[in-house]
Design a protein around this motif. Structure first.
Motif, PDB file in Angstrom:
ATOM      1  N   SER A 185      45.213  26.769  35.806  1.00 55.04           N
ATOM      2  CA  SER A 185      43.983  27.418  36.631  1.00 55.04           C
ATOM      3  C   SER A 185      44.310  27.717  37.701  1.00 55.04           C
ATOM      4  N   LYS A 186      45.218  27.175  38.551  1.00 57.49           N
ATOM      5  CA  LYS A 186      45.186  27.745  39.975  1.00 57.49           C
ATOM      6  C   LYS A 186      46.121  28.850  40.075  1.00 57.49           C
ATOM      7  N   HIS A 187      46.869  29.072  38.883  1.00 59.79           N
ATOM      8  CA  HIS A 187      47.711  30.290  38.935  1.00 59.79           C
ATOM      9  C   HIS A 187      47.115  31.520  37.974  1.00 59.79           C
ATOM     10  N   LYS A 188      46.021  31.518  37.469  1.00 62.80           N
ATOM     11  CA  LYS A 188      45.192  32.277  36.568  1.00 62.80           C
ATOM     12  C   LYS A 188      45.065  33.595  37.392  1.00 62.80           C
ATOM     13  N   ASN A 189      44.473  33.652  38.505  1.00 62.65           N
ATOM     14  CA  ASN A 189      44.136  34.833  39.028  1.00 62.65           C
ATOM     15  C   ASN A 189      45.234  35.893  39.340  1.00 62.65           C
ATOM     16  N   GLU A 190      46.403  35.035  39.923  1.00 64.09           N
ATOM     17  CA  GLU A 190      47.549  35.779  39.997  1.00 64.09           C
ATOM     18  C   GLU A 190      48.315  36.642  38.799  1.00 64.09           C
ATOM     19  N   ILE A 191      48.191  35.494  38.027  1.00 68.86           N
ATOM     20  CA  ILE A 191      48.849  36.002  36.535  1.00 68.86           C
ATOM     21  C   ILE A 191      47.947  37.375  35.876  1.00 68.86           C
ATOM     22  N   MET A 192      46.495  37.097  36.074  1.00 72.57           N
ATOM     23  CA  MET A 192      45.714  38.144  35.574  1.00 72.57           C
ATOM     24  C   MET A 192      45.865  39.451  36.333  1.00 72.57           C
ATOM     25  N   ARG A 193      45.888  39.385  37.692  1.00 74.00           N
ATOM     26  CA  ARG A 193      45.962  40.502  38.539  1.00 74.00           C
ATOM     27  C   ARG A 193      47.176  41.279  38.024  1.00 74.00           C
ATOM     28  N   ALA A 194      48.429  40.463  38.090  1.00 69.61           N
ATOM     29  CA  ALA A 194      49.609  41.162  37.597  1.00 69.61           C
ATOM     30  C   ALA A 194      49.882  41.978  36.225  1.00 69.61           C
ATOM     31  N   ILE A 195      48.944  41.388  35.328  1.00 68.66           N
ATOM     32  CA  ILE A 195      48.843  42.186  34.118  1.00 68.66           C
ATOM     33  C   ILE A 195      47.726  43.389  34.126  1.00 68.66           C
ATOM     34  N   MET A 196      46.760  43.071  34.879  1.00 68.24           N
ATOM     35  CA  MET A 196      45.710  44.316  35.192  1.00 68.24           C
ATOM     36  C   MET A 196      46.657  45.354  35.776  1.00 68.24           C
ATOM     37  N   GLU A 197      47.416  44.997  37.033  1.00 68.80           N
ATOM     38  CA  GLU A 197      48.093  46.258  37.504  1.00 68.80           C
ATOM     39  C   GLU A 197      49.150  46.858  36.855  1.00 68.80           C
ATOM     40  N   GLN A 198      49.818  46.123  36.127  1.00 71.31           N
ATOM     41  CA  GLN A 198      51.205  46.759  35.442  1.00 71.31           C
ATOM     42  C   GLN A 198      50.746  46.904  33.927  1.00 71.31           C
ATOM     43  N   ALA A 199      49.891  46.480  33.362  1.00 73.60           N
ATOM     44  CA  ALA A 199      49.709  46.670  31.817  1.00 73.60           C
ATOM     45  C   ALA A 199      48.130  46.932  31.629  1.00 73.60           C
ATOM     46  N   GLY A 200      47.478  47.133  32.400  1.00 72.38           N
ATOM     47  CA  GLY A 200      45.909  47.129  32.555  1.00 72.38           C
ATOM     48  C   GLY A 200      45.477  48.279  31.789  1.00 72.38           C
ATOM     49  N   THR A 201      44.071  48.477  32.044  1.00 69.74           N
ATOM     50  CA  THR A 201      43.618  49.887  31.214  1.00 69.74           C
ATOM     51  C   THR A 201      43.893  51.242  31.749  1.00 69.74           C
ATOM     52  N   GLY A 202      44.657  51.290  32.975  1.00 69.90           N
ATOM     53  CA  GLY A 202      45.160  52.394  33.492  1.00 69.90           C
ATOM     54  C   GLY A 202      46.710  52.973  33.101  1.00 69.90           C
ATOM     55  N   SER A 203      46.984  51.913  32.172  1.00 69.35           N
ATOM     56  CA  SER A 203      48.612  51.988  31.684  1.00 69.35           C
ATOM     57  C   SER A 203      48.564  52.325  30.391  1.00 69.35           C
ATOM     58  N   PRO A 204      49.648  52.907  29.784  1.00 64.71           N
ATOM     59  CA  PRO A 204      49.722  53.100  28.180  1.00 64.71           C
ATOM     60  C   PRO A 204      49.350  51.917  27.643  1.00 64.71           C
ATOM     61  N   ALA A 205      49.605  50.611  28.118  1.00 65.26           N
ATOM     62  CA  ALA A 205      49.492  49.329  27.348  1.00 65.26           C
ATOM     63  C   ALA A 205      48.097  49.238  27.006  1.00 65.26           C
ATOM     64  N   GLY A 206      47.127  49.692  27.985  1.00 65.86           N
ATOM     65  CA  GLY A 206      45.664  49.659  27.873  1.00 65.86           C
ATOM     66  C   GLY A 206      44.984  48.264  27.963  1.00 65.86           C
ATOM     67  N   GLY A 207      45.729  47.416  28.466  1.00 62.59           N
ATOM     68  CA  GLY A 207      45.494  45.877  28.479  1.00 62.59           C
ATOM     69  C   GLY A 207      44.316  45.501  29.053  1.00 62.59           C
ATOM     70  N   ILE A 208      43.379  44.688  28.244  1.00 68.42           N
ATOM     71  CA  ILE A 208      42.082  44.147  28.546  1.00 68.42           C
ATOM     72  C   ILE A 208      42.459  42.436  28.610  1.00 68.42           C
ATOM     73  N   ILE A 209      42.118  41.881  29.784  1.00 70.22           N
ATOM     74  CA  ILE A 209      42.531  40.500  29.943  1.00 70.22           C
ATOM     75  C   ILE A 209      41.301  39.724  30.249  1.00 70.22           C
ATOM     76  N   PHE A 210      41.319  38.491  29.609  1.00 69.80           N
ATOM     77  CA  PHE A 210      40.079  37.427  29.900  1.00 69.80           C
ATOM     78  C   PHE A 210      40.610  36.196  29.581  1.00 69.80           C
ATOM     79  N   SER A 211      40.013  35.058  30.174  1.00 71.70           N
ATOM     80  CA  SER A 211      40.436  33.674  30.048  1.00 71.70           C
ATOM     81  C   SER A 211      39.523  32.857  29.331  1.00 71.70           C
ATOM     82  N   LEU A 212      39.985  31.799  28.820  1.00 77.44           N
ATOM     83  CA  LEU A 212      38.928  30.882  28.043  1.00 77.44           C
ATOM     84  C   LEU A 212      39.557  29.410  28.720  1.00 77.44           C
ATOM     85  N   PRO A 213      38.410  28.557  29.045  1.00 77.72           N
ATOM     86  CA  PRO A 213      38.891  27.269  29.610  1.00 77.72           C
ATOM     87  C   PRO A 213      39.791  26.192  28.595  1.00 77.72           C
ATOM     88  N   VAL A 214      40.578  25.570  29.116  1.00 75.33           N
ATOM     89  CA  VAL A 214      41.336  24.640  28.024  1.00 75.33           C
ATOM     90  C   VAL A 214      41.029  23.159  28.705  1.00 75.33           C
TER      91      VAL A 214
END
Length: 227
Positions: A185-214
């Protein structure tokens, strides 16, 4: 965010053509579907009234209010109480990457955004990225740049792609990849931010990312060894 859920549904493939229109009738426009196979033996299948083990698995995004009305329709119109017709369940969503992505996946549903997570103080989170087909490595390279562990991929077909231009300003393909990564959980925001910046909706990947509690894990040796 404690009013938004991922809804899972598992049904026999025979009613697949009925399900997508049924979702839309109930204001659920963004869904993902993939094929699966049940593992029940013949005696259990006979008991449940199931004719085959071939399944369609659906993922959708619903508020509690949408779920309440949708559940009534499942019983009255889809007769889900008939043995073998299917099951549906909810998983609380803890966060999503970006307001536009939230608006897109919940179109026509009223979302109440409050605290970030329904389940508090979970040590791990499951990150799920929905990306255009063929962009698995783009997503994983982005996740690894933030020191994420490996992921698991499910190929799926999406609905609601025609609305993507309106909410996200981009076109999305029907063929989708769902990438599952369990992280601390402590690394979640950093990883989500990286995916949003490099593979998010503004990229050809068009990635949408969300998280679920474990709530519990086993076998995550690399993550456990951090301590």
């Amino acid at each position: 965010m404690n009013e938004l859920y991922v809804m899972g549904m598992i049904t026999n493939r025979g009613i697949r053509n009925k399900m997508i229109p049924f979702f839309k009738e109930n204001h659920i426009h963004v869904t993902l579907s993939t094929m699966g196979v049940g593992t029940a033996n013949s005696a259990i299948l006979d008991y449940l009234g199931m004719e085959a083990t071939e399944k369609t698995i659906y993922f959708a995004f619903v508020t509690m209010e949408t779920w309440k009305s949708f559940k009534k329709e499942l019983y009255s119109k889809m007769k889900i109480d008939i043995a073998g017709r299917g099951i549906a369940f909810l998983i609380p969503m803890s966060s999503i990457g970006g307001k536009k992505a939230l608006q897109y996946i919940t179109m026509e549903q009223e979302v109440v955004v409050e605290e970030e997570s329904t389940l508090k103080d979970t040590e791990y989170e499951l990150l799920i990225t929905i990306a255009n087909g063929g962009h698995i490595e783009t997503v994983m390279d982005a996740a690894r740049s933030a020191h994420a562990p490996g992921g698991t991929v499910i190929h799926a077909k999406g609905t609601g792609m025609e609305h993507a231009k309106r909410f996200l300003g981009i076109s999305l393909a029907e063929e989708k990849e769902m990438i599952f990564i369990v992280v601390r959980s402590k690394h979640k925001n950093e990883i989500m931010r990286a995916i949003m910046e490099q593979a998010g909706t503004g990229s050809p990947a068009g990635g949408i990312i969300f998280s679920l509690p474990v709530t519990a894990t086993a076998g995550l040796r690399m993550l456990e060894e951090e301590d």
